[in-house]
Structure formats: structure tokens, C-alpha cells
Design an enzyme around this catalytic site. Structure first.
Site, PDB file in Angstrom:
ATOM      1  N   ASP A 276       0.392  -0.726   0.326  1.00 40.22           N
ATOM      2  CA  ASP A 276      -0.278  -0.248  -0.095  1.00 40.22           C
ATOM      3  C   ASP A 276       0.663   1.376  -0.538  1.00 40.22           C
ATOM      4  OD1 ASP A 276      -2.341  -1.764   0.173  1.00 40.22           O
ATOM      5  OD2 ASP A 276      -2.893  -0.887   2.098  1.00 40.22           O
ATOM      6  N   HIS A 326      -6.752   2.645  -3.650  1.00 39.98           N
ATOM      7  CA  HIS A 326      -6.425   2.953  -2.376  1.00 39.98           C
ATOM      8  C   HIS A 326      -7.241   4.079  -1.378  1.00 39.98           C
ATOM      9  CE1 HIS A 326      -5.835   1.395   1.585  1.00 39.98           C
ATOM     10  NE2 HIS A 326      -4.318   2.510   2.026  1.00 39.98           N
ATOM     11  N   HIS A 330      -7.418   8.143   1.993  1.00 33.88           N
ATOM     12  CA  HIS A 330      -7.592   7.238   2.442  1.00 33.88           C
ATOM     13  C   HIS A 330      -8.374   7.069   3.958  1.00 33.88           C
ATOM     14  CE1 HIS A 330      -4.702   4.521   5.164  1.00 33.88           C
ATOM     15  NE2 HIS A 330      -5.018   3.609   4.253  1.00 33.88           N
ATOM     16  N   HIS A 425       3.875  -2.243   3.046  1.00 37.67           N
ATOM     17  CA  HIS A 425       3.511  -0.468   2.981  1.00 37.67           C
ATOM     18  C   HIS A 425       5.023   0.067   2.264  1.00 37.67           C
ATOM     19  CE1 HIS A 425       0.340  -0.939   5.645  1.00 37.67           C
ATOM     20  NE2 HIS A 425      -0.193   0.243   4.885  1.00 37.67           N
TER      21      HIS A 425
END
Ligand SMILES: [Ca+2]
Ligand SMILES: [Ca+2]
Ligand SMILES: [Ca+2]
Length: 462
Positions: A276, A326, A330, A425
Site C-alpha cells: 500500500d 486505495h 485514505h 507498505h
């Protein structure tokens, strides 16, 4: 156009039974094109015709490949075309290679001889063939904008298919198969809609339409304005096309509808590494280097904000790996209104698609993994499916949060099983600046492979 906003969030499957031809379809001239949906490998025409053809993950097209006046199915699968001359399942009648994986397939009667043939769009370059066989493109030109959805249709009714590009709600069409400006431009629909084109009323000219969730808004004119025909057909996440066009967005795999994956749908010893990107990019160079040197597939989920900050890195990632959505900023989507959820998903869709020049759908990941029935349904209706994870490395907590490359490795290895999805990540910890996921990656890949597993990306499970 007047928008039935509520429709977006109603993930109701509208079953269309064989023989349930609509008045509109029945009344139209014989040459009118029909709306078509595909779920998995099941095709349903708006007149009730239904059959199975192709494989899940194929890109679907329809056209009159043998010039007998009847449009029949075809699929594009990573550069190979499988065309069928009957409105029925069975083996392909014509198989050949043209284009490559990642190309957007298009179909049309480019030379006006009555036969539909194929082509691909690569970025803004159109490569068209006048025969359904392998070979060099007969026509090659550039048209449209990066990140747009290619559409085709005989806009002026001269028997030759023209081209177009739809970006958000902006339609730009051209009758001539050569580089040049749009000859027709208008706005219709809105961001997140899937464009679909066809001669809906049998007047000899193709016209626009958009599919929003399972609602179709068809227009009889090459102009903005209200839809001339509105109906529901199929379910959220179905592939949508017409009997004279290619689908313009991927469908959502059936196993991702109304739910999400925490593991890949497989019993094979495979693992999906997912990264991510929403904060900084500090760990990315090392991650990309490790993946490349070890030849390891992986999938990346980018936020729109990250992509705006790092457009070149986004392109670098997308050049080698599948990329998913995504959200824009966020947030926890379960705390947002329906309209704001849509804005977060489609804002990111637009920004990332513009940056990398290709479709992201169906891959979506909820920020923080926070989701509920409502937000999963909203994602499905935008043709996205949610990919969760089976293990979070917790590398994002950093050394200051008590983590280390050893804890990262241990967590992943303890979870290891068929279809494991590993959450990592690309950023560094905001204060201690550690990049544990990046640092642990090489050793982790070696140890996972030593246990007899291989790595896959999500595109392998479309
Ligand atoms: Ca035919
Ligand atoms: Ca032709
Ligand atoms: Ca034309």
C-alpha cells in the site's frame, strides 16, 4: 442528466430470464444493437439470449466476424483473440494473436466492408486490423487522451466505424481513422460510469450510453442531455457492452461481489505480496529493486494523493505491476456519506488512471481495512472489488512501535498458507523513519520460496 443517485448504492441483482425481451428491444429495427452483460463467463443479451463463452477475466467484445448479419461474441485474453460465429457457447471459430496484455481491445468495421474486425488501443495509439487474423495493423494513428476509455461506433452512419475516447463525462469522437482533433465533443454521464456505445434505435448511427451500477442510460443523439432510455439490466460488477462494441471496464470477479478476499481463491501454494502506498515513498526504491532482482510478482495499491505527489514513481510501479485503488485521501470510508465514498473512490480512479494510463478496476483496498456491507456494495457498483489481506506485517508500526525485520518475517511465515495475501507498505515510519517491510523483503521472499510457495499478482485471479 438527471441522476438516480440512489441507484448507485442498491446492489440488487436484476435477473434477466430468457425470453424476457423488453418492449423497447422488440420494437426497435432489426439492426439495432442490444445491451449485453457478462457475469463470469455467462453472457446475457437484452433480448434474453444467454450462453457461456470464454473465461473469467477475459475482455468481452461482440461483432459480425463472418459478415452474415449477426453479431456474435469474442474475447481478448492477453493478446490472443477468440472469436465465435454463433450466439452460443462452444469452441472459438477464429483464434489469432494481435496486440498484447494490457492493450485495450476495440472492434469495428473500419473499412466499411460489412465485416467487424478487431484492434487494440495502447495508451493513445490505435492499431487496427481489417481482417480477423494475425498480422501488422492496417491502420495506425494516435487519438484521445491518456487514461481515457476508448469507444467505437459508426457515428455518422456511413458504414465505417469511427473512434472515440471518453474521460470522465467528456466524450470526444472522430469519424476518420487518422490522427486529428475530435470532430464531435459533448459531455454525458459522470466519472465512474462505464461508457457503452451502440446503435440503440436502429437508425444506422451509433450513440452513447453509460452504465452506472446496474442502471443503463442510453442516448439516441451525439450530444449531452437527458438519457433517452433508462433501465436496469444485470447486476453491479457485471461487464457491460453492446452487440457492436467491446466492454470498456473490467467486471468484478463473482467471488468479490458483496464480500472481499482475505485470501486468494485458490488451494495452490501461492502468495500475493501487496504494497500500500499512501504516505511517503521512502521504502519504494528498495522494494522495487528487490522485486526486480528476484523476479517476484506483486501488486500495489495507491492512493490518489500519493500518486499526485509521486506521479513518476506511480508510472514506474505500473510499468511492471498491477495497480489498485486505495481511495483519494485514505479515510475510513464507513464514516463517510454515500456521496463522499463515491468521491473518494472515483477521485483516485481518475488521478491514478491519468498518471499510469490504464484501468485500475477491479482492484480496490479499503483504507485501514474498514468496510461494511454498504461500502462494499458502493465499491462493487463502481466495478471495484475489495482485496483485504490474510496477514499485516505491522512493519508500518516501525522500530519505535516495537517491530523489527524479525517480527515482520515471523508474522508472515506464521500465516503462510495457500493464497496468503501479505499487506506491506512502501512508506517509512513517520517519526523513526524505519522501512521494515522494505528491509525484510528479500529474506522473506527467499524463506517463502524455500517452503515451496511461489508468488503471484492479483491479475492472475481476475
Ligand atoms: Ca456473424
Ligand atoms: Ca470491415
Ligand atoms: Ca462512420
Amino acid at each position: 442528466m438527471p441522476l438516480l443517485v440512489t441507484v448507485l448504492l442498491v446492489a440488487v441483482a436484476v435477473a434477466v430470464l430468457p425470453g424476457q425481451a423488453t418492449g423497447a428491444a422488440a420494437a426497435a429495427a432489426a439492426t439495432a444493437d442490444l445491451p449485453v452483460i457478462v457475469q463470469g463467463r455467462t453472457w446475457t443479451l437484452r433480448n434474453g439470449t444467454r450462453f457461456s463463452y470464454g473465461r473469467p477475466g477475459d475482455i468481452h467484445v461482440m461483432g459480425d466476424w463472418d459478415r452474415d448479419g449477426v453479431a456474435t461474441p469474442g474475447v481478448f485474453r492477453s493478446g490472443t483473440w477468440y472469436l465465435r460465429n454463433q450466439l452460443a457457447g462452444g469452441n472459438a471459430d477464429i483464434v489469432f494473436g494481435f496486440g498484447r496484455a494490457g492493450d485495450v481491445p476495440v472492434v469495428g468495421d473500419w473499412n466499411g466492408d460489412g465485416r467487424t474486425t478487431i484492434g487494440v488501443v495502447r495508451g493513445t495509439t490505435w492499431l487496427l486490423r481489417n481482417s480477423n487474423a494475425a498480422g501488422n495493423p492496417h491502420v495506425r494513428f494516435t487519438f484521445g487522451e491518456r487514461g481515457g476509455a476508448p469507444v467505437t461506433g459508426d457515428w455518422n452512419g456511413d458504414g465505417r466505424t469511427g473512434v472515440g475516447m471518453v474521460r470522465d463525462s467528456a466524450w470526444r469522437l472522430r469519424n476518420t481513422l487518422s490522427a486529428g482533433p475530435a470532430e464531435i465533443a459533448f459531455t454525458y454521464g459522470r466519472a465512474g460510469d462505464r461508457p457503452v456505445t451502440g446503435d440503440w434505435n436502429g437508425n444506422g448511427c451509433a450513440a452513447p450510453g453509460v452504465v452506472r451500477g446496474c442502471s443503463w442510460y442510453l442516448r439516441h443523439h451525439l450530444a449531452g442531455g437527458n438519457a433517452d432510455v433508462v433501465f436496469t439490466f444485470g447486476a453491479c460488477g457485471d461487464a457491460a457492452l453492446s452487440t457492436s462494441s467491446a466492454q470498456t471496464a473490467r467486471g468484478v470477479p463473482t467471488s468479490l461481489r458483496g464480500t472481499e478476499w482475505t485470501r486468494l481463491p485458490t488451494s495452490e501454494k501461492v502468495v500475493a505480496l501487496t504494497f500500500d502506498a499512501g504516505a511517503n515513498a521512502d521504502g519504494l526504491p528498495k522494494i522495487l529493486q528487490t522485486l526486480e532482482e528476484t523476479g517476484t510478482p506483486a501488486t500495489f495499491f495507491l492512493t490518489g494523493a500519493w500518486t499526485e505527489a509521486e506521479p513518476e514513481l506511480a508510472q514506474q510501479v505500473a510499468a511492471r505491476y498491477p495497480v489498485g485503488n486505495h481511495t483519494m485521501t485514505h479515510p475510513d470510508l464507513t464514516k463517510l456519506s454515500d456521496a463522499a465514498v463515491r468521491q473518494e473512490i472515483m477521485g483516485a480512479d481518475t488521478v491514478i488512471r491519468d498518471a499510469i494510463g490504464r484501468e485500475l478496476r477491479p482492484w480496490f483496498r479499503f483504507p485501514y481495512g474498514a468496510r461494511d456491507t454498504r461500502t462494499i456494495s458502493a465499491a462493487n457498483c463502481l466495478n471495484y472489488g475489495s482485496v483485504r489481506w490474510s496477514v499485516d506485517t505491522l512493519g508500518w508500526k516501525g522500530t519505535s512501535g516495537g517491530q523489527s525485520t524479525t517480527t515482520v518475517r515471523t508474522r508472515v511465515l506464521n500465516d503462510l498458507g495457500p493464497g496468503s495475501i501479505v499487506l506491506m507498505h512502501v512508506g517509512s515510519h513517520p517519526t523513526d523513519h524505519s522501512t521494515l517491510d522494505a528491509d525484510a523483503l528479500r529474506d522473506l521472499i527467499t524463506r517463502i520460496e524455500a517452503r515451496g510457495y511461489r508468488f503471484v499478482d492479483l491479475d492472475a485471479y481476475l
